[in-house]
Scaffold this motif. Structure first.
Motif, PDB file in Angstrom:
ATOM      1  N   VAL A  22      17.847  42.709  43.391  1.00 54.66           N
ATOM      2  CA  VAL A  22      17.086  41.801  44.258  1.00 54.66           C
ATOM      3  C   VAL A  22      17.813  40.550  44.460  1.00 54.66           C
ATOM      4  N   GLY A  23      18.738  40.132  43.657  1.00 55.35           N
ATOM      5  CA  GLY A  23      19.286  38.791  43.954  1.00 55.35           C
ATOM      6  C   GLY A  23      20.435  38.976  45.238  1.00 55.35           C
ATOM      7  N   TYR A  24      20.961  40.235  45.181  1.00 57.21           N
ATOM      8  CA  TYR A  24      21.709  40.422  46.503  1.00 57.21           C
ATOM      9  C   TYR A  24      20.937  40.467  47.828  1.00 57.21           C
ATOM     10  N   LEU A  25      19.991  40.932  47.657  1.00 57.25           N
ATOM     11  CA  LEU A  25      19.085  41.246  48.928  1.00 57.25           C
ATOM     12  C   LEU A  25      18.460  39.742  49.409  1.00 57.25           C
ATOM     13  N   LEU A  26      18.626  38.833  48.652  1.00 56.05           N
ATOM     14  CA  LEU A  26      18.144  37.339  49.005  1.00 56.05           C
ATOM     15  C   LEU A  26      19.468  36.609  49.343  1.00 56.05           C
ATOM     16  N   THR A  27      20.750  37.155  49.537  1.00 56.81           N
ATOM     17  CA  THR A  27      21.675  36.332  49.716  1.00 56.81           C
ATOM     18  C   THR A  27      21.865  35.917  51.056  1.00 56.81           C
ATOM     19  N   GLU A  28      22.715  35.111  51.638  1.00 54.06           N
ATOM     20  CA  GLU A  28      23.039  34.616  52.904  1.00 54.06           C
ATOM     21  C   GLU A  28      23.998  35.779  53.552  1.00 54.06           C
ATOM     22  N   GLU A  29      24.784  36.364  52.702  1.00 60.25           N
ATOM     23  CA  GLU A  29      25.679  37.161  53.164  1.00 60.25           C
ATOM     24  C   GLU A  29      25.014  38.687  53.374  1.00 60.25           C
ATOM     25  N   SER A  30      23.796  38.943  52.856  1.00 58.42           N
ATOM     26  CA  SER A  30      23.427  40.307  52.946  1.00 58.42           C
ATOM     27  C   SER A  30      22.873  40.453  54.426  1.00 58.42           C
ATOM     28  N   THR A  31      23.281  41.752  54.900  1.00 64.24           N
ATOM     29  CA  THR A  31      22.729  41.961  56.200  1.00 64.24           C
ATOM     30  C   THR A  31      21.825  43.403  56.234  1.00 64.24           C
ATOM     31  N   GLU A  32      21.399  43.653  55.043  1.00 62.87           N
ATOM     32  CA  GLU A  32      20.443  44.565  54.713  1.00 62.87           C
ATOM     33  C   GLU A  32      19.055  44.474  55.090  1.00 62.87           C
ATOM     34  N   THR A  33      18.562  45.412  55.948  1.00 65.31           N
ATOM     35  CA  THR A  33      16.992  45.108  56.428  1.00 65.31           C
ATOM     36  C   THR A  33      16.458  46.545  56.360  1.00 65.31           C
ATOM     37  N   GLY A  34      14.995  46.594  56.150  1.00 62.99           N
ATOM     38  CA  GLY A  34      14.219  47.825  56.429  1.00 62.99           C
ATOM     39  C   GLY A  34      14.578  49.009  55.328  1.00 62.99           C
ATOM     40  N   SER A  35      15.260  48.584  54.202  1.00 64.78           N
ATOM     41  CA  SER A  35      15.496  49.641  53.413  1.00 64.78           C
ATOM     42  C   SER A  35      14.810  49.571  52.094  1.00 64.78           C
ATOM     43  N   VAL A  36      15.070  50.693  51.361  1.00 61.72           N
ATOM     44  CA  VAL A  36      14.163  51.000  49.954  1.00 61.72           C
ATOM     45  C   VAL A  36      15.126  51.283  49.054  1.00 61.72           C
ATOM     46  N   PHE A  37      15.165  50.598  47.937  1.00 58.14           N
ATOM     47  CA  PHE A  37      15.987  51.246  46.728  1.00 58.14           C
ATOM     48  C   PHE A  37      15.395  51.363  45.563  1.00 58.14           C
ATOM     49  N   VAL A  38      16.051  52.400  44.821  1.00 65.46           N
ATOM     50  CA  VAL A  38      15.223  52.897  43.453  1.00 65.46           C
ATOM     51  C   VAL A  38      16.156  52.164  42.607  1.00 65.46           C
ATOM     52  N   VAL A  39      15.641  51.227  41.453  1.00 62.89           N
ATOM     53  CA  VAL A  39      17.020  50.609  40.753  1.00 62.89           C
ATOM     54  C   VAL A  39      16.456  50.398  39.093  1.00 62.89           C
ATOM     55  N   GLY A  40      17.393  51.088  38.513  1.00 62.96           N
ATOM     56  CA  GLY A  40      17.098  50.899  36.994  1.00 62.96           C
ATOM     57  C   GLY A  40      17.713  51.614  36.078  1.00 62.96           C
ATOM     58  N   GLY A  41      18.195  50.923  34.960  1.00 64.39           N
ATOM     59  CA  GLY A  41      19.197  51.668  34.062  1.00 64.39           C
ATOM     60  C   GLY A  41      20.353  51.924  34.412  1.00 64.39           C
ATOM     61  N   GLY A  42      21.035  50.913  35.413  1.00 64.19           N
ATOM     62  CA  GLY A  42      22.324  51.202  35.710  1.00 64.19           C
ATOM     63  C   GLY A  42      22.426  51.864  37.122  1.00 64.19           C
ATOM     64  N   GLN A  43      21.331  52.691  37.479  1.00 65.42           N
ATOM     65  CA  GLN A  43      21.677  53.546  38.808  1.00 65.42           C
ATOM     66  C   GLN A  43      20.925  52.411  39.864  1.00 65.42           C
ATOM     67  N   VAL A  44      21.476  52.898  41.155  1.00 67.10           N
ATOM     68  CA  VAL A  44      21.284  51.898  41.980  1.00 67.10           C
ATOM     69  C   VAL A  44      21.061  52.940  43.335  1.00 67.10           C
ATOM     70  N   GLN A  45      19.976  53.424  43.858  1.00 61.80           N
ATOM     71  CA  GLN A  45      19.912  54.640  44.767  1.00 61.80           C
ATOM     72  C   GLN A  45      18.986  53.924  46.087  1.00 61.80           C
ATOM     73  N   ARG A  46      19.535  54.590  47.178  1.00 66.32           N
ATOM     74  CA  ARG A  46      18.702  54.072  48.344  1.00 66.32           C
ATOM     75  C   ARG A  46      17.764  55.186  48.715  1.00 66.32           C
ATOM     76  N   VAL A  47      16.540  55.055  49.133  1.00 68.09           N
ATOM     77  CA  VAL A  47      15.716  55.973  49.425  1.00 68.09           C
ATOM     78  C   VAL A  47      15.023  56.025  50.829  1.00 68.09           C
ATOM     79  N   ALA A  48      15.326  56.921  52.010  1.00 63.12           N
ATOM     80  CA  ALA A  48      14.872  56.853  53.018  1.00 63.12           C
ATOM     81  C   ALA A  48      13.963  58.039  53.562  1.00 63.12           C
ATOM     82  N   GLN A  49      13.348  58.031  54.335  1.00 61.73           N
ATOM     83  CA  GLN A  49      12.663  59.049  55.136  1.00 61.73           C
ATOM     84  C   GLN A  49      13.397  59.645  56.242  1.00 61.73           C
ATOM     85  N   PHE A  50      13.494  61.141  55.968  1.00 62.31           N
ATOM     86  CA  PHE A  50      14.194  62.011  56.798  1.00 62.31           C
ATOM     87  C   PHE A  50      13.336  62.918  57.678  1.00 62.31           C
ATOM     88  N   GLN A  51      13.759  63.675  58.821  1.00 62.57           N
ATOM     89  CA  GLN A  51      12.865  64.503  59.510  1.00 62.57           C
ATOM     90  C   GLN A  51      13.831  65.578  60.134  1.00 62.57           C
TER      91      GLN A  51
END
Ligand code: NAI
Length: 287
Positions: A222-251
């Motif tokens: 969460v801290g990273y997504l708030l930084t000036e350097e981040s360019t990430e947008t419109g993304s969803v992450f599942v985060v917990g217990g050391g695991q950081v995963q991106r979740v997205a919709q596919f067709q």
């Protein structure tokens, strides 16, 4: 790296659990933090100033800058007062973490309007109200960061959480459009589905499982997504217990009918329509 140094960050529901950890993390990284919490119980009943005050004290005692807000995010007036606290105290607002939340679980068959409305109001309307109140500042200064707390219960479903899941996935829908509309003004919006041991999960999972899920594994993302350097947008992450995963919709490729098909023809092609062996990231064909 300027990170979140001197950035003004509002964290809603920051009087305990994950929100507290988000507030402590960004304060340690040099942000000026508005610690918002209504101070009620897990089901949203009650209110008080002690929770937010305690986290402000922790931050200030550690040499950081923070101010408390006891406003409810569930109303436009509460959100306006919250953003006013940020502006009056620190001059503006650069980032919002929409983390405040309550639970009113129950199967859909037994769900009443009060349980539905209360959960939608805190999570979905809360995210809307606070972000909307901060948005003019983001646009004016050509900088803004929004992080929504979503949930795997919304992304994938969970028994007894129809109200909560609908609200949480509603926030992802909001993020998708905020990312598009905010791009011109360097406003980035993302969602994080945390997994952490808090009062919200204490009786939901076994203790030995929760032990591996301290909120400290979630807050750096969460801290990273708030930084000036981040360019990430419109993304969803599942985060917990050391695991950081991106979740997205596919067709998938799907099938294309040259003419409106009969129901029977749809049935005949159903296995191709539902086949997910060849997918690409989903896009709005009208966007
Ligand atoms: P928590 O109950 O410790 O934190 C929620 C905080 O929001 C509380 O301090 C509460 O007082 C505050 N709050 C409630 N209504 C409010 C309102 N109207 N205005 C301002 N503050 C209000 O629970 P936890 O686990 O820290 O949850 C944080 C967020 O993460 C929530 O949005 C939750 O739905 C989400 N989440 C948590 C998961 C977990 O594993 N702990 C899993 C998925 C999502």
């Amino acid at each position: 790296m300027s990170g979140v140094q001197d950035k003004v960050v509002i964290v809603t529901g920051a009087g305990g659990g994950l929100g507290r950890e988000y507030a402590l993390t960004v304060a340690r990284e040099g942000a000026k933090v508005v610690v918002n919490d209504l101070g009620g119980a897990r089901d949203g009943s009650g209110a008080g100033s002690a929770m937010a005050d305690a986290v402000v004290k922790e931050i200030v005692d550690a040499g950081g800058e923070a101010v408390a807000s006891y406003d409810s995010v569930a109303t436009a007036d509460g959100a306006a007062a919250l953003v006013k606290t940020a502006v009056d105290t620190f001059g503006t607002v650069h980032g919002v973490v929409n983390n405040a939340g309550i639970l009113r679980d129950g199967s859909f068959a037994k769900m009443d309007d009060a349980a539905w409305d209360a959960v939608l109001q805190v999570h979905l309307y809360g995210g809307y109200h606070v972000t909307r109140a901060a948005w003019p500042y983001f646009r004016e200064q050509n900088f803004g960061r929004v992080v929504m707390a979503t949930s795997t219960s919304g992304l994938f479903g969970n028994f007894g959480q129809a109200n909560y899941g609908a609200a949480k996935l509603g926030l992802v829908g909001l993020v998708n459009t905020l990312a598009i509309e905010g791009a011109r003004n360097k406003i980035l919006a993302n969602a994080v589905a945390p997994l952490a041991a808090t009062r919200m999960t204490e009786d939901i999972a076994p203790a030995e499982f929760l032990e591996k899920l301290p909120p400290t594994f979630v807050s750096p993302v969460v801290g990273y997504l708030l930084t000036e350097e981040s360019t990430e947008t419109g993304s969803v992450f599942v985060v917990g217990g050391g695991q950081v995963q991106r979740v997205a919709q596919f067709q998938n490729e799907g099938v294309r009918f040259a003419e409106p098909p009969s129901v029977g023809l749809v049935a005949e092609r159903w296995s191709e329509i539902t086949d997910l062996s060849n997918v690409t990231q989903g896009k709005n064909p009208l966007g």
